[in-house]
Write a protein that holds these residues in place. Structure first.
Motif, PDB file in Angstrom:
ATOM      1  N   ILE A  31      52.042 -61.893 -67.014  1.00 45.07           N
ATOM      2  CA  ILE A  31      51.959 -63.286 -67.436  1.00 45.07           C
ATOM      3  C   ILE A  31      50.481 -63.589 -68.126  1.00 45.07           C
ATOM      4  N   LYS A  32      49.516 -63.017 -67.517  1.00 46.71           N
ATOM      5  CA  LYS A  32      48.052 -62.925 -68.038  1.00 46.71           C
ATOM      6  C   LYS A  32      48.137 -62.477 -69.470  1.00 46.71           C
ATOM      7  N   LYS A  33      48.842 -61.297 -69.853  1.00 46.79           N
ATOM      8  CA  LYS A  33      49.003 -60.734 -71.071  1.00 46.79           C
ATOM      9  C   LYS A  33      49.810 -61.646 -72.249  1.00 46.79           C
TER      10      LYS A  33
ATOM     11  N   SER B 147      59.011 -62.604 -74.514  1.00 45.92           N
ATOM     12  CA  SER B 147      60.216 -63.138 -74.969  1.00 45.92           C
ATOM     13  C   SER B 147      61.127 -64.053 -73.851  1.00 45.92           C
ATOM     14  N   VAL B 148      60.974 -63.824 -72.958  1.00 46.32           N
ATOM     15  CA  VAL B 148      61.976 -64.334 -71.826  1.00 46.32           C
ATOM     16  C   VAL B 148      61.111 -64.713 -70.452  1.00 46.32           C
ATOM     17  N   ALA B 149      60.942 -66.041 -70.142  1.00 39.88           N
ATOM     18  CA  ALA B 149      60.569 -66.325 -68.709  1.00 39.88           C
ATOM     19  C   ALA B 149      61.661 -66.233 -67.905  1.00 39.88           C
TER      20      ALA B 149
ATOM     21  N   ILE C 151      64.569 -68.596 -69.323  1.00 40.15           N
ATOM     22  CA  ILE C 151      64.640 -69.203 -70.739  1.00 40.15           C
ATOM     23  C   ILE C 151      63.976 -68.093 -71.744  1.00 40.15           C
ATOM     24  N   ILE C 152      64.731 -68.191 -73.107  1.00 42.70           N
ATOM     25  CA  ILE C 152      64.097 -67.301 -74.146  1.00 42.70           C
ATOM     26  C   ILE C 152      63.082 -68.134 -74.680  1.00 42.70           C
ATOM     27  N   ALA C 153      61.733 -67.664 -74.899  1.00 41.60           N
ATOM     28  CA  ALA C 153      60.984 -68.322 -75.438  1.00 41.60           C
ATOM     29  C   ALA C 153      59.692 -67.516 -76.214  1.00 41.60           C
TER      30      ALA C 153
ATOM     31  N   ASN D  91      61.746 -72.738 -78.379  1.00 47.30           N
ATOM     32  CA  ASN D  91      61.397 -73.108 -77.036  1.00 47.30           C
ATOM     33  C   ASN D  91      60.070 -73.262 -76.468  1.00 47.30           C
ATOM     34  N   PHE D  92      59.277 -74.074 -75.952  1.00 49.61           N
ATOM     35  CA  PHE D  92      58.059 -73.967 -75.531  1.00 49.61           C
ATOM     36  C   PHE D  92      58.067 -74.248 -74.126  1.00 49.61           C
ATOM     37  N   VAL D  93      57.477 -73.243 -73.403  1.00 53.84           N
ATOM     38  CA  VAL D  93      57.518 -73.354 -72.001  1.00 53.84           C
ATOM     39  C   VAL D  93      56.008 -73.789 -71.544  1.00 53.84           C
ATOM     40  N   ILE D  94      55.719 -74.802 -70.864  1.00 56.08           N
ATOM     41  CA  ILE D  94      54.389 -75.196 -70.232  1.00 56.08           C
ATOM     42  C   ILE D  94      54.475 -75.040 -68.943  1.00 56.08           C
ATOM     43  N   VAL D  95      53.596 -74.200 -68.288  1.00 57.27           N
ATOM     44  CA  VAL D  95      53.657 -73.967 -66.775  1.00 57.27           C
ATOM     45  C   VAL D  95      52.598 -74.506 -66.294  1.00 57.27           C
TER      46      VAL D  95
END
Ligand code: FAD
Length: 449
Positions: A131-133, A255-257, A265-267, A172-176
């Motif tokens: 995730i860091k990368k 590419s995939v979360a 989710i592809i993002a 697609n934008f994923v905000i964690v």
């Protein structure tokens, strides 16, 4: 050619007590402003030459403000005659040596009489290197510029592909992290989707652009009141943000979360706003550190070291009222910095030190145009337009520098009437290290590179 070993800290000798402050953030600048140069020599070290106003960082990332509107050069803040014995050096402090009372930097060591650590926090990925990368943090100005480039590059690329899956992953934008940073970023992106992007990219169906806000707990804005969380959820959903509560990210490969519940989710873009830990420096004994922050007493003295202090986000001051330390927001840092200036003066005069008492002035978060929430003192909660006005007013008030106040205010007035976000510029394209495909794509339009 400049040889690195020819540089030195070059701080004049002094007969006054020397206060070394590491960090020119909210804590550091408020301390230095209040300390008197007649009584102390003040040395400030920071790895950036400006004070950053992080609450507006998300507006840089979403093309609402230029970075210079939210940053003030530290040399400008302390440029007046009042600060004749103030010395700023643009260096990273790499080590603290309490036994000999010095700090180390790549260009030399400096002895101190009093040391103040005000280094704030860094992103915490909880040990997940993948995730860091691949994720985007939002902690510093370069992070916000990377993100702005990434958003705009995604839209540019989405307008140039007919492959529905690739296009969808670009949209697609994923905000964690459903704290203030995540909420504000999600709201700003949703406003962009509604008001700006369809005109810029007429070929893209923005009904297909998805903003996911992922939060591990059962409500957004967990540090705020349940009332404000509920209102915020309603506002976000009204703006079309997909809020995923009680959801934890398991992995993200660029590419995939993948989430712990198995969902995927592809993002192309995942923003990490889910955690921070103290920006610690080597050299502190382990017993002075707890949960990544530095244990201090109610005078901000580091436990066991009467001439060393920690203030702001890095400080962990346990009190009956705040057994888990003060909230990681600007006000405790500002208030601790101001009190420490008084206490250092008391210390050299041999007077009794004053205990820190946090004055909670309330919390605010903005979701979008006319939509904000406020938890005010005396358990009062506001939402909507009035909270939005308070948010605007408070942020202008606390911005450092008259020019910045003017620039931000005029930008906001302009945005309000035009619905514009003026800085949709890819100045420095974002390429993740090792991403050959994107490098090739960028070279196609940036032939000089
Ligand atoms: C995106 C974002 C949004 C936020 N929104 C809000 C908000 O809306 N409201 C609110 O109240 N708070 C908000 N915060 C939190 C607030 O910004 C912090 O609580 C506050 O900045 C803490 O002040 P500080 O002085 O402890 O640290 P900081 O302001 O972070 O300053 C730390 C300084 O130390 C320097 N530094 C670090 N390590 C070293 C080193 N080894 N050597 C030299 N220099 C070093 C850094 O460059 C930095 O300038 C937000 C934070 C972020 C990141």
């Amino acid at each position: 050619m400049l040889e690195f070993d020819k540089l030195s800290l070059n701080i004049p000798d002094t007969t006054k007590p020397r206060v070394v402050i590491i960090g020119g953030g909210f804590g550091g600048i408020n301390l230095a402003k209040k300390l008197k140069c007649e009584d102390f020599q003040i040395v400030m070290f920071d790895k950036q030459n400006y004070h950053g106003f992080w609450p507006l960082l998300y507006q840089v990332a979403t093309a609402g403000l230029e970075p210079d509107a939210i940053a003030e050069p530290l040399r400008k803040i302390f440029g007046s005659d009042d600060y004749q014995d103030f010395h700023f050096r643009l260096v990273r402090v790499t080590q603290i040596n309490p036994a000999v009372k010095t700090v180390s930097t790549p260009i030399g060591d400096l002895p101190y009489d009093y040391l103040v650590i005000a280094t704030g926090t860094k992103s915490n990925y909880f040990g997940n290197d993948q995730i860091k990368k691949y994720s985007f943090p939002l902690k510093k100005v370069p992070d916000a510029l990377n993100l702005r480039s990434q958003f705009l590059q995604c839209f540019e690329q989405a307008s140039m592909t007919i492959d529905p899956e690739i296009r969808q992953s670009l949209l697609n934008f994923v905000i964690v992290g459903g704290g203030p940073t995540g909420v504000e970023l999600a709201g700003a992106l949703a406003e962009m989707r509604k008001n700006v992007l369809p005109t810029d990219y007429p070929g893209i169906d923005f009904g297909k652009m998805n903003i996911y806000l992922v939060e591990g707990m059962d409500r957004v804005l967990p540090p705020m009141s349940p009332e404000s969380s509920a209102k915020t959820l309603g506002y976000l959903q009204g703006l079309g943000v997909n809020v995923m509560l009680n959801t934890l990210v398991d992995s993200y490969d660029g590419s995939v979360a993948t989430f712990k519940n198995g969902e995927k989710i592809i993002a192309h873009t995942l923003i990490w706003a889910a955690g921070v830990s103290g920006a610690l420096i080597e050299g502190l004994p382990t017993e002075a550190v707890e949960r990544g922050r530095i244990l201090v007493n109610t005078h901000n003295q580091i436990l066991g070291y009467p001439d060393m202090f920690a203030i702001g986000d890095i400080a962990f001051m346990k009190t009956d009222e705040y057994p888990r330390g003060h909230p990681g927001v600007a006000q405790p840092a500002i208030q601790q910095g101001k009190l420490l200036a008084k206490n250092l003066q008391r210390l050299v005069r041999g007077e009794k030190l004053e205990d820190f008492k946090y004055h909670d002035k309330g919390s605010l978060a903005i979701i979008g145009r006319n939509k904000a929430v406020a938890d005010l003192p005396k358990n009062k909660h506001l939402g909507g337009f009035f909270a939005w006005i308070i948010w605007l007013f408070v942020h202008i008030m606390f911005l450092v520098g008259f020019r910045n106040k003017l620039v931000v205010l005029s930008n906001w007035i302009y945005h309000f009437f035009t619905y514009e976000r003026g800085t949709r510029l890819i100045i420095r394209p974002f390429v993740r290290k090792g991403d050959r495909a994107k490098r090739k794509f960028i070279n196609n339009y940036n032939a000089d590179e």
